[in-house]
Design a protein around this motif. Structure first.
Motif, PDB file in Angstrom:
ATOM      1  N   GLY A 113       6.999  13.359  -6.404  1.00 16.51           N
ATOM      2  CA  GLY A 113       8.048  12.570  -5.766  1.00 16.51           C
ATOM      3  C   GLY A 113       8.625  13.243  -4.533  1.00 16.51           C
ATOM      4  N   LEU A 114       8.662  14.586  -4.547  1.00 21.84           N
ATOM      5  CA  LEU A 114       9.212  15.296  -3.399  1.00 21.84           C
ATOM      6  C   LEU A 114       8.347  15.078  -2.174  1.00 21.84           C
ATOM      7  CD1 LEU A 114      10.343  18.722  -4.842  1.00 21.84           C
ATOM      8  CD2 LEU A 114      11.646  16.663  -4.426  1.00 21.84           C
ATOM      9  N   GLU A 116       6.299  12.591  -1.660  1.00 23.56           N
ATOM     10  CA  GLU A 116       6.422  11.192  -1.246  1.00 23.56           C
ATOM     11  C   GLU A 116       7.707  10.968  -0.478  1.00 23.56           C
ATOM     12  OE1 GLU A 116       6.074   8.461  -4.506  1.00 23.56           O
ATOM     13  OE2 GLU A 116       4.123   7.848  -3.695  1.00 23.56           O
ATOM     14  N   ALA A 117       8.788  11.545  -0.975  1.00 22.47           N
ATOM     15  CA  ALA A 117      10.075  11.337  -0.319  1.00 22.47           C
ATOM     16  C   ALA A 117      10.024  11.830   1.114  1.00 22.47           C
ATOM     17  CB  ALA A 117      11.167  12.073  -1.091  1.00 22.47           C
ATOM     18  N   SER A 118       9.408  13.002   1.293  1.00 22.74           N
ATOM     19  CA  SER A 118       9.334  13.563   2.636  1.00 22.74           C
ATOM     20  C   SER A 118       8.448  12.709   3.541  1.00 22.74           C
ATOM     21  CB  SER A 118       8.809  14.997   2.550  1.00 22.74           C
ATOM     22  OG  SER A 118       8.495  15.470   3.821  1.00 22.74           O
ATOM     23  N   ILE A 119       7.302  12.293   3.014  1.00 24.81           N
ATOM     24  CA  ILE A 119       6.381  11.452   3.796  1.00 24.81           C
ATOM     25  C   ILE A 119       7.082  10.147   4.169  1.00 24.81           C
ATOM     26  CG2 ILE A 119       4.227  10.133   3.667  1.00 24.81           C
ATOM     27  CD1 ILE A 119       3.389  12.904   3.678  1.00 24.81           C
ATOM     28  N   ALA A 120       7.818   9.581   3.207  1.00 22.23           N
ATOM     29  CA  ALA A 120       8.471   8.301   3.460  1.00 22.23           C
ATOM     30  C   ALA A 120       9.555   8.414   4.517  1.00 22.23           C
ATOM     31  CB  ALA A 120       9.066   7.762   2.160  1.00 22.23           C
ATOM     32  N   LEU A 121      10.028   9.653   4.759  1.00 24.30           N
ATOM     33  CA  LEU A 121      11.023   9.824   5.815  1.00 24.30           C
ATOM     34  C   LEU A 121      10.366  10.009   7.174  1.00 24.30           C
ATOM     35  CD1 LEU A 121      13.523  12.122   3.965  1.00 24.30           C
ATOM     36  CD2 LEU A 121      14.064   9.927   4.988  1.00 24.30           C
ATOM     37  N   GLY A 122       9.046   9.961   7.189  1.00 25.64           N
ATOM     38  CA  GLY A 122       8.350  10.068   8.465  1.00 25.64           C
ATOM     39  C   GLY A 122       7.804  11.453   8.752  1.00 25.64           C
ATOM     40  N   ALA A 123       7.903  12.365   7.765  1.00 24.89           N
ATOM     41  CA  ALA A 123       7.361  13.706   7.977  1.00 24.89           C
ATOM     42  C   ALA A 123       5.842  13.660   7.855  1.00 24.89           C
ATOM     43  CB  ALA A 123       7.933  14.675   6.958  1.00 24.89           C
ATOM     44  N   GLU A 147       4.507  19.062   7.845  1.00 21.90           N
ATOM     45  CA  GLU A 147       5.962  19.248   7.752  1.00 21.90           C
ATOM     46  C   GLU A 147       6.412  19.240   6.293  1.00 21.90           C
ATOM     47  OE1 GLU A 147       7.683  17.310  11.869  1.00 21.90           O
ATOM     48  OE2 GLU A 147       6.856  16.008  10.347  1.00 21.90           O
ATOM     49  N   THR A 148       5.823  18.334   5.533  1.00 23.65           N
ATOM     50  CA  THR A 148       6.163  18.251   4.110  1.00 23.65           C
ATOM     51  C   THR A 148       5.811  19.549   3.405  1.00 23.65           C
ATOM     52  OG1 THR A 148       5.690  15.908   4.195  1.00 23.65           O
ATOM     53  CG2 THR A 148       5.773  16.913   2.027  1.00 23.65           C
ATOM     54  N   ARG A 157       8.190  22.437   4.871  1.00 19.45           N
ATOM     55  CA  ARG A 157       9.642  22.380   4.677  1.00 19.45           C
ATOM     56  C   ARG A 157      10.063  22.026   3.266  1.00 19.45           C
ATOM     57  NH1 ARG A 157      12.839  20.865   9.344  1.00 19.45           N
ATOM     58  NH2 ARG A 157      11.714  21.383  11.228  1.00 19.45           N
ATOM     59  N   VAL A 158       9.226  21.370   2.521  1.00 17.80           N
ATOM     60  CA  VAL A 158       9.631  20.958   1.179  1.00 17.80           C
ATOM     61  C   VAL A 158       8.847  21.712   0.109  1.00 17.80           C
ATOM     62  CG1 VAL A 158       9.775  19.033  -0.424  1.00 17.80           C
ATOM     63  CG2 VAL A 158      10.307  18.686   1.977  1.00 17.80           C
ATOM     64  N   PRO A 180       9.176  25.945   0.190  1.00 15.67           N
ATOM     65  CA  PRO A 180      10.398  26.470  -0.432  1.00 15.67           C
ATOM     66  C   PRO A 180      10.446  26.224  -1.940  1.00 15.67           C
ATOM     67  CG  PRO A 180      10.940  25.209   1.519  1.00 15.67           C
ATOM     68  CD  PRO A 180       9.487  25.005   1.285  1.00 15.67           C
TER      69      PRO A 180
END
Ligand SMILES: Nc1ncnc2c1ncn2[C@@H]1O[C@H](COP(=O)(O)OP(=O)(O)OP(=O)(O)O)[C@@H](O)[C@H]1O
Ligand SMILES: [Mg+2]
Lengths: 281, 540
Positions: free
Chosen positions: B409-410, B412-419, B423-424, B427-428, B431
């Motif tokens: 889900g993390l 997906e959430a990042s991709i859905a924000l346009g990353a 970048e995903t 940055r996600v 970390p």
């Protein structure tokens, strides 16, 4: 005690909504639809998941997709921001236009599309970062570096999701320390921080308790002034309460699509009636 | 009966008991091991009283009791076994052996040796005896007894100061001149014949300058050496007179005269000296500082190399590579790599890193020094690289496990924000897997700090002339050989000419190695917990 209050809140909900519906902001009532789905078919490999779907989703309204499990609601929703691109071997036919532009050909790239079309998931999924970082993530990705600008965006988004007063003193705490309902509202704040035009929500309340659900529903009604909201839900009362238009999908087909009231009170199709009266699904 | 047993079986109590017993056994074994090491190591620093032992067969011995065992006699029954004592009598230069065995039946009397001193020397180990007089430049300045000891200890202070000055001069100043001379020599050697008269003139002028400087320093050294005039005369147990120059003495003390506080202070001072001093007497005396330094530095360099390598490999395997048979095969291979005997990695390190890469580097950049190798021989860089290779599976496996447990889900959430995917990941996902990466690193460090075999052939030596970090440009010398605690234990314990003298050293060094590994681990665990706290919900 709590439960009684809860019930009252739930009862009041549709009435508030009617007020909203009867008094739309005339300045923000454009004639063109926000999203146009034009003869879309979708395949996972050779398996068809959507068949020849056409519909127009109006601007600044809540549109709901309902239907039994596996009928393709999520697939349709994920077509709108091209999340299905990630699925290997999946293929879409037909066209989808958002704001009049074809999402595959006319909108710059997929990143630009997703900036325009935000998404909230069923399972709330805040990043394991601070509350601030969660909301600031999208704007940062899209090039906002200035700390003050980010702070302003964070505050604005958190206010829009009615979360600001609850978290303003602990913006640097881990987002995972929030309650489930707060986390989902944070996810909505994160999605609207990039200022999308359309907000897609895939069963956003199915993991929440009734009180948190009520808050999110309230929020959606609030948000539709600025955003076009498309929501997938299994909860027909929820659709009835908040949606302006509802589409009923069955086995990959759009059986019926129209104003929510009409769909729930005088469905045109026998299959819709069977579904909403609970005869299957 | 069977019914009851069935009940026990069904509830699984039996397994709980078994598990408890297993755990208890493991704990007891570990605790016993640590305790044995600790006790043996702790007595090394404790100033025990010197004993005077009179023998029936005539003669006396002054020394410390270090052991007792039955005299091996195959015929006699065990009950009537006779015992003998192991005594450390010191004075290796006088008596030839610093450890002797004395039959208990031969002992007439054992008493505290009043007034006996322990003289710690730079050579020949400890000396035990009584002070007779203190001399300076041939003349007596004090007699024996307590007042003599006082004078001696005063004189020792100046002697130690002079020694420190000499040490400083030889190690840093003369070392620097030697280093520059060597550079000058290499520069001359690399000049093409008849190429550039100007350069040659400049170099030979520089050489003259350096030689003059060298003369100056040696003259200063001689002046300091001439100041070392003090000496002390002692009486051994058998009344022989032995004179020891103060320049050769580290400290003199009377263990019998130390009170409880004095002993604890002494103990602590010795323990600190042990971790901060250089070794002496082919490692059987003095401290182990270079070995600690080498171990820590090797582990640090290895960590710097292994973390990016392992993390990148794991990310590729889990996030980017197409999950097919090929990736599965690679994954199995990586897992099995962790089970390859470490010496195999050592051999690979010698063959590939040292001979091939090091040899090539030498030919390209250090040609003027050949045939003396620079990088084409064992060194801390190659040892660290070999260790990184050895431990990289550990990091890969734990990073991969971390990646597998990052909720989809993390991403997906990042991709859905346009990353983008990168970048995903950056940055996600990165970390979020940081704690797992650190777990892998902790395991890798523990393994690397304890491993000896591959190091023995890739750069560890018994005695390194200088540390891999010093004041000479470029300050960090990755090509240098280094010392390592694990190898030190092996060398001191099993390769030393004087095994008895070295034994306490083995335990102390072992304890130190254990402590070091624990400390390195604690540091990493602390870091991981801090990260976890930042990321987690519960704040644990
Ligand atoms: N990644 C995928 N690969 C292959 N088939 C898929 C994939 N995702 C969904 N499907 C199939 O496509 C069909 C529609 O799935 P979808 O997730 O859109 O249903 P849904 O209406 O959202 O159901 P639910 O209400 O349970 O969430 C189902 O038959 C499902 O098995
Ligand atoms: Mg779904």
């Amino acid at each position: 005690m709590n439960e009684i209050r809860l019930k009252n809140e739930m009862k009041n909900m549709p009435r508030e909504m009617n007020v909203e519906k009867t008094a739309p902001d005339p300045a923000r009532e454009p004639s063109t639809p926000m999203v146009e789905i034009d003869r879309v078919a979708f395949f996972y490999g050779n398996q068809p998941a959507l068949k020849n779907i056409s519909m127009s989703i109006p601007r600044n309204k809540v549109t709901a997709f309902i239907g039994p499990s596996g009928c393709g609601k999520s697939t349709l929703l994920r077509c709108l921001n091209r999340m299905n691109d990630l699925v290997e071997g999946a293929r879409m036919e037909g066209a989808i236009r958002i704001g009049g532009k074809d999402i595959h050909r006319e909108i710059g790239d997929v990143s630009a599309l997703r900036k325009q079309v935000g998404m909230v998931f069923q399972k709330f999924n805040p990043f394991p970062k601070t509350i601030f970082e969660n909301v600031a993530y999208g704007p940062t990705i899209h090039g906002t570096k200035d700390r003050n600008a980010l702070s302003a965006i964070v505050e604005k988004s958190l206010r829009a999701t009615a979360l600001w007063d609850e978290v303003k003193d602990r913006l640097n705490d881990s987002a995972l320390r929030l309650s489930g309902g707060q986390q989902q509202r944070l996810c909505i704040a994160r999605a609207i921080a990039v200022e999308p035009e359309v907000l897609l929500m895939d069963e956003p309340c199915s993991a929440l308790d009734p009180l948190a659900t009520a808050r999110i529903e309230e929020l959606m009604v609030e948000l539709k002034r600025n955003y076009t909201i498309v929501i997938v839900t299994h909860n027909m009362q929820q659709a009835a309460r908040i949606a302006d238009k509802t589409g009923f999908l069955l086995l990959g087909e759009l059986v019926e699509f129209g104003p929510t009231e009409k769909l729930f009170t005088r469905p045109a199709d026998q299959r819709t009636e069977d579904y909403i009266t609970g005869r299957f699904g | 009966m069977t019914h009851m047993f069935k009940g026990v079986w069904k509830r699984g109590d039996l397994f709980i008991w078994l598990a408890g017993v297993g755990l208890a056994l493991s704990l007891i074994m570990v605790a016993g091991l640590l305790l044995a090491i600790f006790i043996n190591a702790a007595t090394f620093f404790w100033p025990a009283d010197l004993m005077r032992i009179s023998l029936k067969s005539g003669g006396t011995v002054i020394g410390l009791k270090t052991g007792r065992e039955a005299i091996p006699q195959p015929e006699t029954p065990e009950a009537s076994a006779r015992y003998r004592l192991q005594i450390k009598q010191g004075n290796r230069d006088v008596t030839g052996a610093d450890f002797i065995w004395i039959d208990e039946a031969d002992i007439a009397r054992v008493e505290k040796a009043e007034g006996a001193l322990i003289v710690e020397r730079r050579e020949w180990g400890d000396f035990y005896g009584l002070l007779k007089e203190v001399r300076e430049g041939g003349g007596q300045v004090a007699g024996g007894g307590a007042s003599g000891l006082l004078t001696l200890q005063e004189k020792m202070e100046t002697a130690l100061a002079i020694h420190a000055e000499i040490d400083d001069l030889t190690k840093s100043d003369i070392g620097r001149v030697n280093y520059k001379m060597e550079k000058n020599r290499l520069a001359m050697a690399s000049l093409k014949p008849g190429a550039d008269d100007q350069a040659l003139a400049r170099l030979s002028k520089e050489r003259k300058e350096l030689e003059r400087h060298y003369q100056e320093l040696t003259a200063r050294l001689q002046v300091l050496r001439d100041k070392q005039v003090g000496e002390a005369v002692f009486l051994t147990a058998d009344e022989r007179e032995i004179s020891i120059p103060l320049a050769k003495v580290i400290q003199v003390y009377e263990p019998g005269a130390l009170g409880a506080v004095g002993r604890i202070g002494f103990f602590l001072r010795k323990a600190i000296d042990f971790v901060t001093d250089d070794p002496r007497e082919s490692n059987t005396e003095g401290g182990v500082f270079p070995a600690i330094f080498g171990t820590v530095m090797m582990v640090m360099i290895m960590s710097l190399l292994v973390t990016p390598l392992g993390v990148v490999a794991a990310f590729y395997l889990r996030e980017y590579a197409h999950q097919g048979t090929m990736v599965s095969a690679v994954r199995i291979a990586v897992n099995n790599l962790a089970g390859v005997p470490s010496i195999v990695f050592g051999v690979f390190g010698v063959g590939f890193f040292i001979y091939f890469i090091g040899g090539t580097i030498d030919q390209l950049f250090y040609a003027e020094k050949l045939p003396a190798p620079t990088f084409g021989t064992g060194g801390i860089l190659w040892a660290s690289l070999t260790m990184a290779l050895l431990t990289v599976p550990v990091v890969i496996v734990s990073t991969e496990e971390g990646l597998a447990s990052v909720a989809g889900g993390l991403r997906e959430a990042s991709i859905a924000l346009g990353a983008t995917k990168f970048e995903t990941t950056w940055r996600v996902v990165l970390p979020a897997v940081m704690p797992s990466i650190l777990t892998g690193l902790i395991l890798a460090m523990a393994r690397a700090a304890g491993e000896v075999a591959p190091l023995m052939i890739t750069g560890v030596v018994k005695l390194a002339p200088s540390l891999p970090v010093d004041g000479l440009f470029p300050f960090v010398h990755l090509e240098r050989k280094f010392m390592h605690l694990g190898f030190h234990i092996y060398d001191v314990g099993f390769q030393s000419p004087n095994v008895d003298a070295a034994r306490p050293m083995v335990f102390t060094t072992t304890l130190l190695l254990v402590v070091l590994v624990v400390l390195l681990n604690l540091a990493a665990i602390w870091l991981r917990n801090r990260l976890r706290k930042k990321l987690s919900a519960s704040g644990v």
